[in-house]
Motif scaffolding. Structure first.
Motif, PDB file in Angstrom:
ATOM      1  N   PRO A 138      -0.444   1.049 -13.485  1.00  0.00           N
ATOM      2  CA  PRO A 138      -1.079   1.237 -12.381  1.00  0.00           C
ATOM      3  C   PRO A 138      -1.629   2.531 -11.387  1.00  0.00           C
ATOM      4  CG  PRO A 138       1.217   1.789 -11.880  1.00  0.00           C
ATOM      5  CD  PRO A 138       0.775   1.205 -13.340  1.00  0.00           C
ATOM      6  N   TYR A 139      -1.544   3.509 -12.552  1.00  0.00           N
ATOM      7  CA  TYR A 139      -2.175   4.347 -12.301  1.00  0.00           C
ATOM      8  C   TYR A 139      -3.509   4.495 -13.314  1.00  0.00           C
ATOM      9  CZ  TYR A 139       2.260   5.993 -10.134  1.00  0.00           C
ATOM     10  OH  TYR A 139       3.009   5.499  -9.810  1.00  0.00           O
ATOM     11  N   GLY A 141       3.233  -5.970 -13.257  1.00  0.00           N
ATOM     12  CA  GLY A 141       2.774  -7.280 -12.574  1.00  0.00           C
ATOM     13  C   GLY A 141       0.391  -7.376 -12.464  1.00  0.00           C
ATOM     14  N   THR A 201       3.492  -9.638  -8.900  1.00  0.00           N
ATOM     15  CA  THR A 201       2.997  -9.292  -8.188  1.00  0.00           C
ATOM     16  C   THR A 201       1.720 -10.024  -7.088  1.00  0.00           C
ATOM     17  OG1 THR A 201       4.136  -7.739  -9.389  1.00  0.00           O
ATOM     18  CG2 THR A 201       2.366  -7.132  -7.130  1.00  0.00           C
ATOM     19  N   PHE A 208       4.764  -0.121  -5.612  1.00  0.00           N
ATOM     20  CA  PHE A 208       3.496   0.578  -5.933  1.00  0.00           C
ATOM     21  C   PHE A 208       3.323  -0.386  -4.443  1.00  0.00           C
ATOM     22  CE2 PHE A 208       4.385   1.010  -9.834  1.00  0.00           C
ATOM     23  CZ  PHE A 208       4.543   2.338  -9.783  1.00  0.00           C
ATOM     24  N   ALA A 209       3.391  -1.745  -4.334  1.00  0.00           N
ATOM     25  CA  ALA A 209       3.160  -2.255  -2.921  1.00  0.00           C
ATOM     26  C   ALA A 209       4.246  -2.984  -2.125  1.00  0.00           C
ATOM     27  CB  ALA A 209       2.267  -3.089  -3.780  1.00  0.00           C
ATOM     28  N   ASN A 259       4.449  -4.764   0.529  1.00  0.00           N
ATOM     29  CA  ASN A 259       4.894  -6.298   0.644  1.00  0.00           C
ATOM     30  C   ASN A 259       4.796  -7.176  -0.790  1.00  0.00           C
ATOM     31  OD1 ASN A 259       5.254  -5.553   3.501  1.00  0.00           O
ATOM     32  ND2 ASN A 259       2.541  -4.938   3.593  1.00  0.00           N
ATOM     33  N   ALA A 260       4.323  -6.335  -1.504  1.00  0.00           N
ATOM     34  CA  ALA A 260       4.703  -7.515  -2.758  1.00  0.00           C
ATOM     35  C   ALA A 260       5.905  -8.646  -3.257  1.00  0.00           C
ATOM     36  CB  ALA A 260       3.860  -6.590  -4.274  1.00  0.00           C
TER      37      ALA A 260
END
Lengths: 301, 301
Positions: free
Chosen positions: B144-145, B176, B207, B238-239, B241-242
């Motif tokens: 994710p980074y 995801g 995700t 990282f999200a 609502n995911a």
């Protein structure tokens, strides 16, 4: 390159309780045209007493911009629907027939044979009027009442429609019963029977979490045309808590990540999905609109 | 036949705010054992100050029934974790290393090389103690980074672990980001490099709606062992609502519909998912628990 047919304005809205105004339907479609979507199922010419969400079909068509590069398809179930559709600028008829009798009877009070008879006339009349048709075969991957639907029966219906000049067959998993293995086999058999030259589209719902798995299976089988609805709009009349159509932006995201060209601006599409969520006043099932695209990196603080 | 490794008790619960009691964790696992699940990630032997949800790892292991036919795996990130794990009846160590430095630094304050060094020692010590290990390579399909993670780097880490006797490699899509094309290519390259005899597992999150599409891609590439969490338990740090892990019962449903043997009683699994939903006091993302199995027919009234 894949082709999306955005069915949110029809299959999506038709299965939502909220009535959306003609103006908002056109805004919905216009935003997606700006994002690069080239094909829409814009309306359904059915009895407004049965489907009040589609009562403004003519007004929607009238308000949409004239675009040579965009195809507006209208759903038609009968000759009276065709008359209404032909009075508008609809580019393409989407005639819909079930492939299982129990479902078709409940849906349109006709056996499959009766629907096919009515719709072959519709296709021929549309052709005379200079409008092409596609045939959407619902419950092609399973019927919620009868269970498995014989592939031979599905292909027989397809053949009858092809014989009267339909330009495309769409196999629709109306209630989300398909699985990737079945999709691979069905697509392979379809191509074996009808050849690669018959345009084949697929229409999936994400009812049981398999929407994009089935799209991927179709893609690997050679299909390049898929229905989907922005935000995963729509529901399932058979399961009140289940989700609706495969989500357009999640599908476009998948293809982008797979390195497949879509011609669509994903960011603009996600923005429209968020706008739609506001319009519908409820959380939509689309996932990329919540998680962001895979390529959207987090900051390592 | 496919093998499910149920990671709900670890990857699921670790990412949920609600603290679940030891008794309920064991009930969760026991119900799934009764449904036919043979492999679990039951706990994580990490610092309870960092992951309070896993603070009762030893008590969970102590309370679980002695079953020769069920494998209990415990997650371990360091030698101190191994010591704790070895004091329990854990059958298998799941050692976890990132494959991108930024992610690994944020997760365990070590570079990948530092984690690999620590964990090769863990694997060797575990081997001396007579316990087999599997290596879980997180961010194997994207960070994710940092974004894309070089497959060569992933395979290099896998090779180092295989060299010290790890019995299985699990490629984990921690946040995801994977897509079916990437899964197919990765699995094919893995098998080319390491041969078919090295057991390979896959771990996906839903995700971005691709959990089961990726599982299907892995299956068609020859993988038979998949992680998943009941109800799609867990979230995405990282999200907010995911959604979390691919859902176990949705995956088992998919394989059943595809005609693949699973050894699991889907109905019992769905009942447990509904029980879990009550326990977690929130709607879980699993879909078959809402829609019913595809084979469950509606009545044509």
């Amino acid at each position: 390159m894949i082709e999306l047919c955005e069915v949110g304005p029809r299959d999506g809205l038709q299965n939502e309780k909220k009535q959306v105004t003609t103006g908002d339907k056109v805004k919905f479609i216009n935003q997606l045209i700006a994002a690069g979507v080239k094909k829409f199922e814009t309306a359904s010419f059915v009895n407004p007493k049965v489907v009040p969400q589609m009562a403004d079909a003519e007004q929607v068509m009238e308000t949409l911009p004239d675009r040579n590069d965009v195809t507006y398809a209208g759903l038609v179930l009968s000759r009276s629907g065709l008359e209404r559709a032909l009075s508008t600028k609809v580019d393409r008829l989407h005639v819909v027939s079930g492939t299982s009798d129990t479902f078709n009877r409940k849906n349109v009070r006709r056996t499959v044979d009766e629907s096919v008879e009515e719709l072959t006339a519709v296709i021929e009349d549309a052709g005379v009027a200079g409008r092409p048709s596609a045939a959407i075969l619902s419950t092609a991957f399973g019927c919620p009442y009868e269970g498995a639907v014989d592939r031979k029966r599905v292909f027989q219906v397809a053949e009858t429609f092809l014989d009267v000049g339909v330009q495309e067959i769409v196999l629709a998993d109306t209630t989300g019963m398909a699985n990737p293995q079945q999709v691979s086999e069905t697509v392979a058999e379809f191509k074996e029977k009808f050849g690669d030259e018959v345009p084949l589209g697929l229409h999936f719902h994400n009812t049981r979490g398999l929407g994009l798995a089935n799209v991927a299976a179709g893609y690997y089988g050679g299909v390049r045309r898929f229905d989907a609805a922005l935000g995963g709009l729509g529901g399932c009349p058979f399961a009140p808590n289940a989700v609706g159509n495969a989500s357009s932006e999640d599908m476009i995201h998948m293809f982008q990540e797979m390195g497949v060209r879509t011609g669509i601006d994903l960011e603009a599409m996600i923005a429209t999905a968020k706008w739609l969520e506001g319009l519908m006043e409820k959380t939509l099932p689309g996932m990329v609109m919540k998680a962001g695209a895979a390529g959207e990196l987090s900051e390592a603080r």
